[in-house]
Design an enzyme around this catalytic site. Structure first.
Site, mmCIF file in Angstrom:
data_model
loop_
_atom_site.group_PDB
_atom_site.id
_atom_site.type_symbol
_atom_site.label_atom_id
_atom_site.label_comp_id
_atom_site.label_asym_id
_atom_site.label_seq_id
_atom_site.Cartn_x
_atom_site.Cartn_y
_atom_site.Cartn_z
ATOM 1 C CG ASN A 77 39.898 44.904 36.927
ATOM 2 O OD1 ASN A 77 40.236 43.721 36.984
ATOM 3 N ND2 ASN A 77 39.606 45.612 37.997
ATOM 4 C CB SER A 137 28.168 49.370 39.868
ATOM 5 O OG SER A 137 28.870 49.625 41.078
ATOM 6 C CB CYS A 138 31.344 44.509 40.204
ATOM 7 S SG CYS A 138 32.629 43.499 39.438
ATOM 8 C CG ASN A 202 31.852 49.644 39.225
ATOM 9 O OD1 ASN A 202 32.858 49.330 38.586
ATOM 10 N ND2 ASN A 202 31.493 49.030 40.340
#
Lengths: 417, 425
Positions: A77, A137-138, A202
């Protein structure tokens, strides 16, 4: 009447009707989506991360990994945090909490400096969300002041956690990145800063596939691509490992933990609960199958509880944690030989191939009968059991003690699915 | 009401795999050590290897394996009796059901065609010896292809206007579409094999003439002698042999009128093909009569099931006794195997599918023949006439396409050894 069991659990002082929450992601981006998820039975939602920064997204932004005929073993993603105006998102959360007061609303926030973290925390306070999660954490942010670049820096994690804790009384959960060797370091830093809980993991930084048409990674964005987060069934083992390591750390032992990573079924959910998670977050399987998957998660978990005679989640949360021990503490005094059921065997010879090419040449092949025959070279590794396509055909058999070792009663696994 | 399949003469009975469904099916394969399926193929097509190629995303490699081992891989994929060959041997039978090997083979060959692959190439430098094949059915095609790949120049003589023999003229297109046969034949042509059509050896050209021009000859003439029983009324218009009917149906490309009520007599795959063809060509009522039981019938169970799914009836234990009618067929009279039962059925067309015989092979050359008129050959497919080899149905009797391919391959090896011994290179 179907089965009814109490799945409610306390998480950070908040009573949740069940532990099944949507994680902060595309699956909880606006009012209609979250409302539908609540109606479907989810206990709460981590609303898609809100920042002062508003994301500008690329197209396309997803890819998946398949093996043989099985799609979505892992999912990539490239979407960042919310692309909607900050005020719209807070307004949505406010309205959702009004319309569904019994459901738990968690605001996921991400600032790029202390001032922004404070500002966002204040807005959460005003809206009256139940919990706040800090997204440290993205892995696919277009700014290095945010996301997993922050999560790998314990000083920033501590400082931003402190900024939130000083601004609001709402319990703060720090969301960890797996793109790090030791997750305990940022988790401890978050707790020192005033976080009350940890969520993990994540997504894992990844390149899922190289596109042979354009000589870049997937997905192809105008002939180019980027590294971004990997999730889904493939990352569950990584998530479980990080969670176990944190909950076994003396400074994190009783930290309220929200488990994330490849949860699709009641069985996956249970595995996270058994390691000690009190809350569960799901995205990838919802992206693939929709909100309805929560029905079989909760029903399946109730049936398992019924089989085992449990009445509430607290009866078994954390039950497996202490049985995961350092490799040096395992009993290495015996080997368990495989037992071959010649009636069930279909004669494919896969055990023979794998034992020869990857094991210890401990299986002889009887070409006339098309059956494996174990010889004295077996070390009890059970590779044969793992490759056998027939249920219960190869099973643990005789226990052999190594010379001179103390014989004791040992515990065996008897059922393989 | 039962749901009966409605179809047309030239539409295919079974849908093929897509890349995704093929992968799903290949993933079911246990990838056996010393794969039993590969041992189960008379032509050595090696399904164990080509399914593994599909599973490991190498569909071109799969097509190569099939083509290299079986020049008629496309046709065999459609007409092979898998259920008693490779699929019966499949280890997965011990768990649930076998891998659909035939359908995977079909998929690989369809990909070969879609990807414009040319798997087989003949050497540039040709051998001195030239070879002729009589007939262009499965055995001749397999023999010619193998010889061509070894550098021999091969010419096939065919009595009909199209190549393929039984593939083109003797099987219902629902089971074996013409484009599949044509694609297989194209691969033979790409090896440089020449075809001479409308030329019946023994009539339009003599064998002596061929012997002057060719160092070795293969005879794969097939079984085209139409058999009708010796019962009263069999000469009436409306009575046909299956080979004649199927050929007319194929040549008409679906426009042939089989009549309103059709009876097919026989219990083999040719009977099933005839009944299917009659139904798909528009006959209202098609009934199969067989003198024995289904268990004793030579047809494949899959063919029986397909026949039934089209709404065709099968009556067993009744043998034909008499064809009734004045100027043409009006009814068929049957006698029961029990010696008591009798049946009289009104009908417009009667098709006898009670086996086919070899035409007079003695008119081609003074071959040693057996009591059925089949050419007698040794283990290398050599006949009693020097330099002439034979294979396929004309030596085996009515067997399968894959067995004809196998015998064509054996004959090619026999011919190469023969030419080597004669020091004709």
């Amino acid at each position: 009447m179907g089965i009814k069991k109490d799945l409610s659990i306390d998480f950070l002082g908040v009573r949740c009707e069940n532990p099944f929450f949507l994680s902060s992601s595309p699956v909880g981006s606006n009012y209609e989506m979250v409302a539908k998820a609540f109606e479907s039975g989810w206990g709460g939602v981590y609303y898609k991360t809100i920042g002062i920064f508003v994301a500008d997204e690329c197209s396309p932004r997803f890819d998946h990994v398949k093996k043989e005929g099985m799609p979505w073993l892992g999912f990539k993603n490239m979407e960042q945090i919310s692309d909607k105006p900050t005020e719209v998102n807070f307004d949505n959360m406010y309205k959702l909490k009004k319309a569904y007061p019994e459901k738990i609303m968690v605001a996921s926030i991400m600032g790029s400096n202390e001032q922004e973290w404070r500002q966002l925390a204040k807005m959460c306070d005003e809206v009256g969300v139940d919990l706040i999660e800090g997204n440290f954490s993205c892995p696919q942010m277009t700014s290095h002041a945010m996301g997993s670049d922050v999560g790998t820096n314990p000083d920033l994690v501590r400082a931003y956690s402190k900024a939130v804790a000083e601004t609001t009384k709402i319990p703060f959960i720090a969301k960890m990145t797996p793109n790090i060797t030791d997750m305990c370091i940022p988790a401890i830093a978050a707790m020192e800063g005033g976080a009350k809980g940890i969520s993990a993991i994540n997504t894992v930084k990844s390149i899922t596939n190289i596109d042979l048409e354009n000589m870049t990674a997937m997905p192809v964005v105008n002939g180019k691509s980027s590294i971004s987060g990997y999730s889904g069934a493939a990352v569950k083992p990584i998530a479980l490992r990080f969670i176990a390591q944190m909950l076994q750390h003396e400074k994190l032992r009783n930290v309220p933990m929200s488990g994330i990573g490849g949860i699709e079924t009641w069985r996956d959910s249970l595995e996270f609960l058994l390691l000690g998670c009190r809350n569960l977050q799901v995205t990838t399987s919802v992206m693939q199958y929709g909100y309805r998957i929560v029905e079989d998660m909760s029903n399946g978990l109730m049936h398992w509880m019924d089989e085992r005679g449990y009445d509430k989640l607290d009866d078994f949360v954390g039950k497996a944690l202490d049985n995961i021990i350092p490799a040096e503490d395992l009993n290495r005094d015996f080997k368990i030989l495989p037992d071959f059921d010649n009636e069930k065997c279909v004669g494919c010879g896969r055990c023979y191939v794998s034992c020869f090419d990857a094991g210890h040449q401990a299986i002889d092949w009887n070409a006339d009968k098309r059956r494996p025959e174990l010889n004295e070279k077996c070390v009890g590794c059970h590779l044969c059991l793992n490759v056998c396509p027939v249920a219960d055909c190869i099973m643990p058999g005789e226990v052999k003690w190594k010379d001179g070792r103390q014989q004791t009663d040992i515990i065996l696994k008897k059922n393989y699915e | 009401m039962s749901k009966v399949i409605k179809s047309t003469f030239i539409s295919e009975a079974v849908e093929g795999f897509t890349p995704r469904t093929a992968m799903e099916e290949a993933s079911r394969c246990l990838l056996c050590h010393d794969a039993p399926c590969s041992k189960g193929c008379p032509a050595g097509t090696d399904p164990g290897k080509f399914i593994r190629s599909i599973r490991f995303r190498n569909v071109k490699g799969a097509a190569e394996t099939i083509r290299e081992n079986n020049i008629l891989g496309g046709s065999c994929a459609r007409v092979c009796p898998y259920d008693r060959l490779c699929e019966e041997a499949c280890s997965r039978c011990g768990i649930d059901r076998p891998i659909e090997i035939g359908k995977l083979q079909r998929f690989a060959i369809e990909q070969e065609e879609a990807l414009n692959m040319t798997v087989l190439k003949a050497p540039e430098v040709k051998k001195e010896a030239k070879v002729a094949c009589v007939g262009s059915g499965p055995a001749s095609l397999a023999c010619a292809a193998k010889l061509a790949m070894e550098g021999y120049e091969v010419t096939i003589y065919e009595a009909e206007e199209k190549a393929g023999g039984v593939l083109t003229y003797g099987i219902a297109p629902a089971r074996l579409p013409q484009h599949v046969v044509d694609h297989d034949i194209e691969t033979v042509k790409n090896l440089g094999v020449k075809f001479v059509f409308n030329t019946r050896v023994g009539k339009d050209i003599t064998l002596e003439k061929l012997q002057e021009d060719y160092a070795a000859i293969f005879v794969g003439a097939g079984l085209w002698l139409e058999k009708l029983p010796e019962i009263p009324g069999v000469e009436l218009p409306g009575v046909m042999a299956a080979a004649d009917f199927l050929k007319k149906a194929r040549k008409s490309e679906g426009t042939y009128n089989p009549g309103r009520r059709v009876i097919v007599i026989g219990g083999g795959n040719v009977a099933m093909d005839s009944a299917v063809s009659a139904k798909l060509l528009g006959a209202e009522k098609v009934d199969i009569y067989y003198r024995r039981t289904i268990e004793e019938a030579p047809a494949d169970m899959a063919e029986f099931q397909y026949v039934l799914s089209l709404g065709i009836s099968i009556t067993t234990n009744f043998a034909p006794a008499e064809v009734l009618g004045t100027d043409k067929v009006e009814a068929m009279k049957f006698k029961g195997r029990d010696g008591e039962s009798e049946a009289k059925v009104a009908v417009d067309t009667v098709i006898f599918a009670i086996g086919q015989g070899a035409e007079d092979m003695g008119s081609i050359a003074p071959f040693a023949l057996n009591e059925k008129g089949l050419i007698v050959v040794d283990y290398s497919c050599k006949t009693s006439v020097d330099g002439i080899f034979a294979g396929g149905d004309v030596t085996l009797g009515g067997k399968t396409v894959v067995e004809a391919v196998a015998s064509g391959k054996i004959a090619a090896v026999g011919m190469m050894n023969y030419l080597a011994q004669k020091e004709v290179n």
